[in-house]
Every structure is written in structure tokens, then in C-alpha cells.
Design an enzyme around this catalytic site. Structure first.
Site, mmCIF file in Angstrom:
data_model
loop_
_atom_site.group_PDB
_atom_site.id
_atom_site.type_symbol
_atom_site.label_atom_id
_atom_site.label_comp_id
_atom_site.label_asym_id
_atom_site.label_seq_id
_atom_site.Cartn_x
_atom_site.Cartn_y
_atom_site.Cartn_z
ATOM 1 N N GLU A 217 0.820 -1.214 0.000
ATOM 2 C CA GLU A 217 0.000 0.000 0.000
ATOM 3 C C GLU A 217 0.853 1.262 0.000
ATOM 4 O O GLU A 217 2.055 1.225 0.281
ATOM 5 C CB GLU A 217 -0.918 0.007 1.233
ATOM 6 C CG GLU A 217 -1.841 -1.201 1.331
ATOM 7 C CD GLU A 217 -2.790 -1.102 2.506
ATOM 8 O OE1 GLU A 217 -3.297 0.006 2.779
ATOM 9 O OE2 GLU A 217 -3.028 -2.129 3.173
ATOM 10 N N MET A 280 -10.504 -3.648 0.450
ATOM 11 C CA MET A 280 -10.608 -3.142 1.823
ATOM 12 C C MET A 280 -11.771 -2.150 1.953
ATOM 13 O O MET A 280 -11.578 -0.939 2.120
ATOM 14 C CB MET A 280 -9.272 -2.526 2.243
ATOM 15 C CG MET A 280 -8.147 -3.556 2.293
ATOM 16 S SD MET A 280 -6.513 -2.865 2.650
ATOM 17 C CE MET A 280 -6.044 -2.253 1.023
ATOM 18 N N TRP A 406 -11.321 -7.998 8.881
ATOM 19 C CA TRP A 406 -10.256 -7.307 9.617
ATOM 20 C C TRP A 406 -10.855 -6.899 10.955
ATOM 21 O O TRP A 406 -11.745 -6.047 10.980
ATOM 22 C CB TRP A 406 -9.762 -6.077 8.841
ATOM 23 C CG TRP A 406 -8.695 -5.334 9.582
ATOM 24 C CD1 TRP A 406 -8.853 -4.251 10.401
ATOM 25 C CD2 TRP A 406 -7.298 -5.643 9.609
ATOM 26 N NE1 TRP A 406 -7.652 -3.864 10.937
ATOM 27 C CE2 TRP A 406 -6.671 -4.706 10.463
ATOM 28 C CE3 TRP A 406 -6.503 -6.617 9.012
ATOM 29 C CZ2 TRP A 406 -5.307 -4.712 10.721
ATOM 30 C CZ3 TRP A 406 -5.148 -6.629 9.265
ATOM 31 C CH2 TRP A 406 -4.563 -5.679 10.112
#
Length: 429
Positions: A217, A280, A406
Site C-alpha cells: 500500500e 478493503m 479485519w
């Protein structure tokens, strides 16, 4: 499985009488004690076969079937009704269970320090029967192309016992932050890159990882094509070993979306190279930002609809948070960070401060406000049975590969019950 929202004056006993399910059974499903008081607006899961729906003003059987995504004829038949029979307000309809669809389920687990805490071990054991993959976070790339591993302790044994595929998460984290500089080094220096790929191969063989997952990222926009070339090279090596290769992607809504978290992530290329991607789709409401839902359904939908326009839906795994945040008001940019809370902890806060839980139907997320002992106002956005069921409906509507959580360690028992109600979890090991 019934989702029941607690109304004023209701008790666990009265609710148990409504559904013909014992108090102890409802308490166990929601991991609470039978003597605990209920919170107005709290969502409970009631373990029954199918569910019930109470007719609202102006609703017809056709409208209800469409609203719930059900076959009109099956709904009528299950309740002994004709197709266009008028329904009185408050009439209770039985909703038969729908067939479960297959889904792959991943969960990240993030050990801190030199070992895996007992809480994370226990959470991993509880989640493992519901998982396809378990992803210890993370193997950190070093500037010489080697890796700094996380502690694993009993995680390998847990995955083996429950036929869970161990996912090797490789990141460009450095000093606790995703590093564009580190990314540039291994993406452009062939010697370091080759050492990194060889280290990944050796490590996967050593620990028994069967999926190599790149969560790279905050790259420089100029390194977009270099990242794509790296993934092509990595995939060739990884597939040669018989392993899967997956990536994590920031939540984009267009190929042209700019920004330090987005520019270097090419959805179309990842969809062509990787076996699957994890998107995400959370952190719209984040610890350093203003209070809002962590994963509001509208923005999540837009990201996923863009994703399936660039790659097969069968390669897309939706990211989902297992937490909420408690913000102290008023919000000040650059001020105090919000505190992460589990769904169970959020309900405890509402109970402690006698707060009513509200539900935002646009965001499909629960929230409430309270005042602490110091006279400070707080607002809490979190997840409950209603919000997670909304995500499951979206997953099925778009035909996605599955869901990725997550992260483990935060209590949300309702999620796992509803997951099994909706999906047949794929096991690969």
C-alpha cells in the site's frame, strides 16, 4: 435465523415466548447472560429455522417478496396465502430459509510483540471452523529483500485442525507505516526483488503457506506499472509451486481515482494476475476522522460494483470490519483518536450509560451517543446483526467470491451465526 430489535419494555423472557425459544438459547447465541438487561435498539439473533416478518402499513405480499429478495410464489405457499390477498398491518409472515451459497472466508489476525496473545489464539480457534483462510499479519519486507516474520505460535496447528488454508501476508510496512520508499526499492531493484521472491518461496515451504497475499500500500503513483510487473513475476513463481496468489486493494470507484492510497492499484491488472483480490471496503469512518459508519453500505456497493466491472466477481472478496469506533465529541481534526470497540463492547457501553441504539438505514449501521463520567459526549458507530446481514445480501447479489474480516480478537458472535446461516464456507486444505 431471526434478527429481533429490542423495543422499550421488552425482556429476554418475553422475547423467548414470542419465538418459542428458551431464554438460555437466545442468551447463548448472543453471548450474554440470561440476567443481563436489554438495550433499546439492540439487535438479537434468535436461532430458529427461517424467520418472521411483520407486515407494515401499505405493504403487499408482492412488495415484501421484492423487498426481501424472495420468490413471490414460495412466500405465498409457505404462509398458505393467495398471491394478491390483502394483508393486515402486523400480520406475521413466515420466511422460509433460503439455500446457502458457497463463499470463501478469510480473517486477518494481527499479533503484536514476540508472541500471539491468548486472546488472539482463542479468537482464531473460535473462528477457524468458519474460515477458508487465516492470514497472520504480516511478513514485513526489509530493504535487503528478506522478510521480518510475525509470531505464529499455535496458529499453524489451528489451521491444520480445521482445514483452513494458511495465508502468507506480505507487506511494505516499515516502522509501523506503509512505506512508498520501501516499495520503490523492491519494485525497481531486480537483485533485491529476486531475493524477496526467493525468500517468499522458501518461507512458504517452511511454514506451510498455500496462498501468498500481497498487501502493498501507499506506493508512488509512478510505481503503478512496476507493481503490476512485480505481481506478474511473483504469480509465475508462486503458481509454479502450486500456491495461490492474492492481493489486497484500496477501495476505488474508478480507474482514474487519484491519491496516495489508490493510484498504484490497477484493478483490471490485479484481476487478470491474481487468483483473487481482497478489497478493503471499510474505514470510511476511521479513528482519526469524523464520526460515521465504518463501512456504510452505499460507498461499499459503489466500490464493489466498480470492482466487478474490471474483473470477474468470482475473484472479488469483500472486506468487512469486525469493530466500530467510539469518538469523543466535538471532533477536532488532528485531535484525539477514536477508540476501537467490538460490537459486544459497544452494546456494553450502551447498557452502562443507558443509551438507546439507533439504526441508520441509509448507511445500514447502528450507532448511539452517551455522556461519560467527565461530562464528555461520545458517539459510537459499530456493527450488528442487521448491518452484517445487509453486507451478506450485497455479497450474494453481486455474486462475489466471499468475505474477508479485519480482524480477529474483537467479539462479534452474531456475525459467525449469520455467516453459517447464509453461506456454505469453502474449505481448501
Amino acid at each position: 435465523m431471526q434478527i429481533h430489535v429490542v423495543q422499550k419494555g421488552q425482556t429476554l423472557y418475553r422475547i423467548s415466548q414470542t419465538y418459542g425459544v428458551s431464554v438460555d438459547t437466545i442468551a447463548a447465541a448472543n453471548e450474554m447472560t440470561p440476567s443481563q438487561s436489554l438495550v433499546i435498539g439492540q439487535a438479537l439473533v434468535i436461532p430458529i429455522v427461517g424467520s418472521f416478518y411483520w407486515v407494515q402499513p401499505g405493504e403487499s405480499l408482492y412488495m415484501i417478496a421484492r423487498k426481501l429478495g424472495l420468490d413471490l410464489h414460495n412466500l405465498a405457499s409457505a404462509n398458505g396465502l393467495t398471491l394478491y390477498q390483502p394483508l393486515p398491518v402486523g400480520f406475521r409472515l413466515y420466511i422460509p430459509p433460503t439455500p446457502r451459497t458457497q463463499a470463501e472466508v478469510n480473517a486477518y489476525v494481527e499479533p503484536r510483540g514476540t508472541d500471539v496473545s491468548p486472546i488472539l489464539i482463542q479468537s482464531s480457534k473460535e473462528a477457524a471452523p468458519h474460515l477458508t483462510y487465516l492470514a497472520p499479519f504480516s511478513f514485513r519486507i526489509k530493504r535487503d529483500g528478506t522478510l521480518q516474520p510475525p509470531p505464529l505460535d499455535d496458529l499453524r496447528a489451528i489451521t491444520s485442525q480445521h482445514s483452513v488454508t494458511l495465508m502468507m501476508v506480505v507487506t511494505n510496512l516499515e516502522n509501523g507505516q506503509f512505506s512508498a520508499e520501501l516499495g520503490h526499492i523492491f519494485l525497481t531493484d531486480e537483485t533485491i526483488q529476486n531475493r524477496l521472491l526467493q525468500t517468499i518461496k522458501t518461507t512458504a515451504q517452511q511454514y506451510g503457506f498455500k496462498d501468498i497475499h500481497f498487501d502493498i500500500e501507499h506506493l508512488l503513483p509512478a510505481d503503478r506499472e512496476a507493481y503490476t510487473r512485480f505481481l506478474q513475476k511473483a504469480a509465475a513463481l508462486i503458481h509454479q509451486e502450486g500456491y495461490l496468489m492474492s492481493t489486497a486493494l484500496a477501495p476505488k470507484t474508478s480507474a482514474a481515482q487519484a491519491g496516495e492510497w489508490y493510484s498504484a492499484h490497477d484493478y483490471k491488472a490485479h484481476g487478470q494476475i491474481a487468483d483473487f483480490v481482497i478489497i478493503m471496503t471499510y474505514e470510511w469512518g476511521y479513528s482519526g476522522g469524523p464520526a460515521m459508519a465504518v463501512s456504510p453500505i452505499g460507498p461499499v456497493r459503489k466500490v464493489l460494483e466498480y470492482a466487478v466491472s474490471e474483473m470477474p466477481a468470482s475473484k472479488v472478496i469483500m472486506g468487512q470490519n469486525l469493530y466500530g469506533y467510539d469518538w469523543t465529541l466535538p471532533y477536532v481534526k488532528g485531535g484525539a483518536f477514536a477508540k476501537a470497540v467490538s460490537p459486544q463492547a459497544a452494546i456494553e457501553l450502551a447498557r452502562k450509560y443507558n443509551a438507546q441504539i439507533l439504526y441508520d438505514y441509509t448507511a445500514q449501521a447502528p450507532h448511539f451517543n452517551y455522556w461519560d463520567e467527565a461530562g464528555k459526549e461520545h458517539t459510537v458507530w459499530f456493527e450488528d446483526a442487521r448491518s452484517i446481514q445487509a453486507k451478506f445480501r450485497l455479497l450474494k447479489e453481486l455474486g462475489l467470491r466471499g468475505i474477508s474480516y479485519w480482524k480477529l480478537g474483537l467479539k462479534f458472535p452474531q456475525n459467525w451465526l449469520l455467516l453459517e446461516e447464509n453461506f456454505k464456507v469453502v474449505k481448501r486444505s
